[in-house]
Design an enzyme around this catalytic site. Structure first.
Site, PDB file in Angstrom:
ATOM      1  N   ASP A  52       6.658 -11.352  -8.089  1.00 51.10           N
ATOM      2  CA  ASP A  52       6.474 -11.147  -6.649  1.00 51.10           C
ATOM      3  C   ASP A  52       7.859 -10.841  -6.094  1.00 51.10           C
ATOM      4  OD1 ASP A  52       6.218 -11.269  -3.926  1.00 51.10           O
ATOM      5  OD2 ASP A  52       5.192 -13.211  -3.888  1.00 51.10           O
ATOM      6  N   TYR A 140       5.897  -0.975   9.341  1.00 53.54           N
ATOM      7  CA  TYR A 140       6.258  -0.229   8.124  1.00 53.54           C
ATOM      8  C   TYR A 140       7.530   0.587   8.366  1.00 53.54           C
ATOM      9  CZ  TYR A 140       5.513   2.813   4.026  1.00 53.54           C
ATOM     10  OH  TYR A 140       5.654   3.504   2.846  1.00 53.54           O
ATOM     11  N   LYS A 144      11.022   0.283   6.256  1.00 55.38           N
ATOM     12  CA  LYS A 144      11.563   1.391   5.464  1.00 55.38           C
ATOM     13  C   LYS A 144      12.903   1.873   6.016  1.00 55.38           C
ATOM     14  CE  LYS A 144       8.434   1.599   2.242  1.00 55.38           C
ATOM     15  NZ  LYS A 144       8.769   1.366   0.832  1.00 55.38           N
ATOM     16  N   THR A 175      -2.401   7.917  -3.195  1.00 54.53           N
ATOM     17  CA  THR A 175      -2.326   6.744  -4.081  1.00 54.53           C
ATOM     18  C   THR A 175      -3.357   5.704  -3.642  1.00 54.53           C
ATOM     19  OG1 THR A 175      -0.793   5.494  -2.699  1.00 54.53           O
ATOM     20  CG2 THR A 175       0.197   7.040  -4.275  1.00 54.53           C
ATOM     21  N   ARG A 200      -0.927  16.570   7.801  1.00 59.91           N
ATOM     22  CA  ARG A 200       0.349  16.289   8.475  1.00 59.91           C
ATOM     23  C   ARG A 200       1.554  16.795   7.688  1.00 59.91           C
ATOM     24  NH1 ARG A 200       0.656   9.624   8.771  1.00 59.91           N
ATOM     25  NH2 ARG A 200       0.770   9.227   6.551  1.00 59.91           N
TER      26      ARG A 200
HETATM   27  N1  NAD Z   1       1.739   6.642  -0.907  1.00 55.55           N
HETATM   28  C1  NAD Z   1       2.501   7.127   0.062  1.00 55.55           C
HETATM   29  O1  NAD Z   1       2.077   7.994   0.851  1.00 55.55           O
HETATM   30  C2  NAD Z   1       3.915   6.643   0.205  1.00 55.55           C
HETATM   31  C3  NAD Z   1       4.769   7.367   1.052  1.00 55.55           C
HETATM   32  C4  NAD Z   1       6.090   6.942   1.210  1.00 55.55           C
HETATM   33  C5  NAD Z   1       6.532   5.832   0.541  1.00 55.55           C
HETATM   34  N2  NAD Z   1       5.694   5.139  -0.261  1.00 55.55           N
HETATM   35  C6  NAD Z   1       6.206   3.947  -0.921  1.00 55.55           C
HETATM   36  O2  NAD Z   1       6.094   4.099  -2.313  1.00 55.55           O
HETATM   37  C7  NAD Z   1       5.910   2.823  -2.911  1.00 55.55           C
HETATM   38  C8  NAD Z   1       4.670   2.856  -3.796  1.00 55.55           C
HETATM   39  O3  NAD Z   1       3.551   3.144  -2.983  1.00 55.55           O
HETATM   40  P1  NAD Z   1       2.117   3.532  -3.578  1.00 55.55           P
HETATM   41  O4  NAD Z   1       1.495   4.411  -2.573  1.00 55.55           O
HETATM   42  O5  NAD Z   1       2.258   3.969  -4.978  1.00 55.55           O
HETATM   43  O6  NAD Z   1       1.378   2.122  -3.463  1.00 55.55           O
HETATM   44  P2  NAD Z   1       0.359   1.329  -4.437  1.00 55.55           P
HETATM   45  O7  NAD Z   1      -0.322   0.348  -3.563  1.00 55.55           O
HETATM   46  O8  NAD Z   1      -0.471   2.284  -5.215  1.00 55.55           O
HETATM   47  O9  NAD Z   1       1.358   0.582  -5.435  1.00 55.55           O
HETATM   48  C9  NAD Z   1       2.194  -0.429  -4.966  1.00 55.55           C
HETATM   49  C10 NAD Z   1       2.341  -1.477  -6.044  1.00 55.55           C
HETATM   50  O10 NAD Z   1       3.213  -2.504  -5.524  1.00 55.55           O
HETATM   51  C11 NAD Z   1       2.708  -3.739  -5.941  1.00 55.55           C
HETATM   52  N3  NAD Z   1       3.161  -4.809  -5.060  1.00 55.55           N
HETATM   53  C12 NAD Z   1       2.840  -4.985  -3.752  1.00 55.55           C
HETATM   54  N4  NAD Z   1       3.437  -6.094  -3.298  1.00 55.55           N
HETATM   55  C13 NAD Z   1       4.134  -6.617  -4.324  1.00 55.55           C
HETATM   56  C14 NAD Z   1       4.948  -7.773  -4.468  1.00 55.55           C
HETATM   57  N5  NAD Z   1       5.144  -8.626  -3.450  1.00 55.55           N
HETATM   58  N6  NAD Z   1       5.530  -8.005  -5.654  1.00 55.55           N
HETATM   59  C15 NAD Z   1       5.331  -7.154  -6.700  1.00 55.55           C
HETATM   60  N7  NAD Z   1       4.561  -6.057  -6.624  1.00 55.55           N
HETATM   61  C16 NAD Z   1       3.976  -5.808  -5.448  1.00 55.55           C
HETATM   62  C17 NAD Z   1       1.192  -3.581  -5.911  1.00 55.55           C
HETATM   63  O11 NAD Z   1       0.529  -4.559  -6.708  1.00 55.55           O
HETATM   64  C18 NAD Z   1       1.017  -2.158  -6.424  1.00 55.55           C
HETATM   65  O12 NAD Z   1       0.854  -2.142  -7.834  1.00 55.55           O
HETATM   66  C19 NAD Z   1       5.817   1.824  -1.762  1.00 55.55           C
HETATM   67  O13 NAD Z   1       7.068   1.236  -1.541  1.00 55.55           O
HETATM   68  C20 NAD Z   1       5.419   2.690  -0.592  1.00 55.55           C
HETATM   69  O14 NAD Z   1       5.814   2.131   0.630  1.00 55.55           O
HETATM   70  C21 NAD Z   1       4.391   5.517  -0.449  1.00 55.55           C
END
Ligand code: NAD
Length: 241
Positions: A52, A140, A144, A175, A200
């Site tokens: 975590d 958020y 970020k 995702t 967007r």
């Molecule tokens: N998907 C998007 O559009 C997008 C855009 C910009 C940035 N991001 C960033 O990219 C990263 C990945 O996003 P994603 O879309 O692949 O999300 P996702 O939900 O598919 O994957 C995120 C992972 O983080 C893990 N996680 C969450 N909280 C946790 C914790 N406290 N400890 C350990 N693991 C933890 C989850 O279990 C999950 O496996 C994130 O930081 C997200 O903010 C995503």
């Protein structure tokens, strides 16, 4: 062909899903040894460790088990939808605890080893929300913004000691996170919301996880040795508007 990450040991937080999972696969294809750290178990991954990122004891334990980390990818993250007046302070605290403080804790845990080794590479998943205000993503955006600020601070403080830090700033990437919050917050119009999430980006679609992973490989490789302190938008043109 030479593998671009041969000999490197990486820890990818959030590596069980979405962008993190794609980064794990791409890093391994390029020859890196990758440990996946996540709170959700990764299917059949021998190099999975439960962690975590918001818990200092958990982060320290994992980094202690992994040993020297050449490349840390901070990808664990959570989303919240709401304007300021819609944000419950407890939700705000949780978003900051995972996205901002969690990134700090993981960087904090690996930095001593990187300093001792005289090398290290930190790649943080920031967001377009680090660069511009995304509507109804107040908590958020704050989290970020902090990720980008800490990335720059690390880059400047350790540039002379062989340690780099860069931020990837994706636009909307398809995702489980996206699908999850659409169901949670926009369940009355899932199809319309997904369509607007594609629209967007000026290119007219969401990004693919492999596209983000390709940038992460470049940042993790020695090809990008002159790149540190950067915030790289990979957003289909969103922030160019
Ligand atoms: N998907 C998007 O559009 C997008 C855009 C910009 C940035 N991001 C960033 O990219 C990263 C990945 O996003 P994603 O879309 O692949 O999300 P996702 O939900 O598919 O994957 C995120 C992972 O983080 C893990 N996680 C969450 N909280 C946790 C914790 N406290 N400890 C350990 N693991 C933890 C989850 O279990 C999950 O496996 C994130 O930081 C997200 O903010 C995503």
């Amino acid at each position: 062909m030479t593998q671009r990450l041969a000999g490197k040991r990486a820890l990818v937080t959030g590596g069980a899903s979405g962008i993190g999972l794609a980064i794990v696969k791409a890093f391994r294809e390029e020859g890196a040894r990758v440990v996946v750290g996540d709170q959700c178990a990764s299917a059949d991954d021998a190099e999975f460790v439960a962690m975590d990122v918001s818990d200092w004891d958990s982060v320290q334990r994992v980094v202690g088990e992994v040993g020297l980390v050449d490349v840390l990818v901070n990808c664990a993250g959570i989303m919240h939808v709401g304007k300021l007046h819609e944000v419950d302070p407890a939700d705000y605290d949780r978003i900051q605890a995972v996205n901002a403080r969690g990134t700090f804790l993981c960087c904090r845990a690996v930095i001593d080893g990187m300093l001792a080794a005289g090398r290290g590479n930190i790649i943080n998943l920031a967001s377009v929300a680090s660069l511009i205000a995304v509507e109804r993503r107040f908590a958020y955006c704050v989290s970020k913004g902090a990720v980008l600020a800490l990335t720059r601070a690390i880059a400047v403080d350790y540039a002379g000691q062989g340690i780099r830090a860069n931020a990837i700033c994706p636009g909307t990437v398809d995702t489980p996170m996206i699908r999850g919050y659409v169901d949670k917050y926009f369940g009355d119009d899932v199809a319309g919301t997904i369509a607007s999430l594609h629209a967007r980006q000026p290119v007219g679609r969401m990004g693919r996880v492999e596209e983000i992973a390709a940038l992460a490989v470049y940042l993790a490789s020695d090809e990008s040795a002159f790149l540190t302190g950067a915030a790289i938008p990979i957003d289909g043109g969103w922030t160019a508007k």
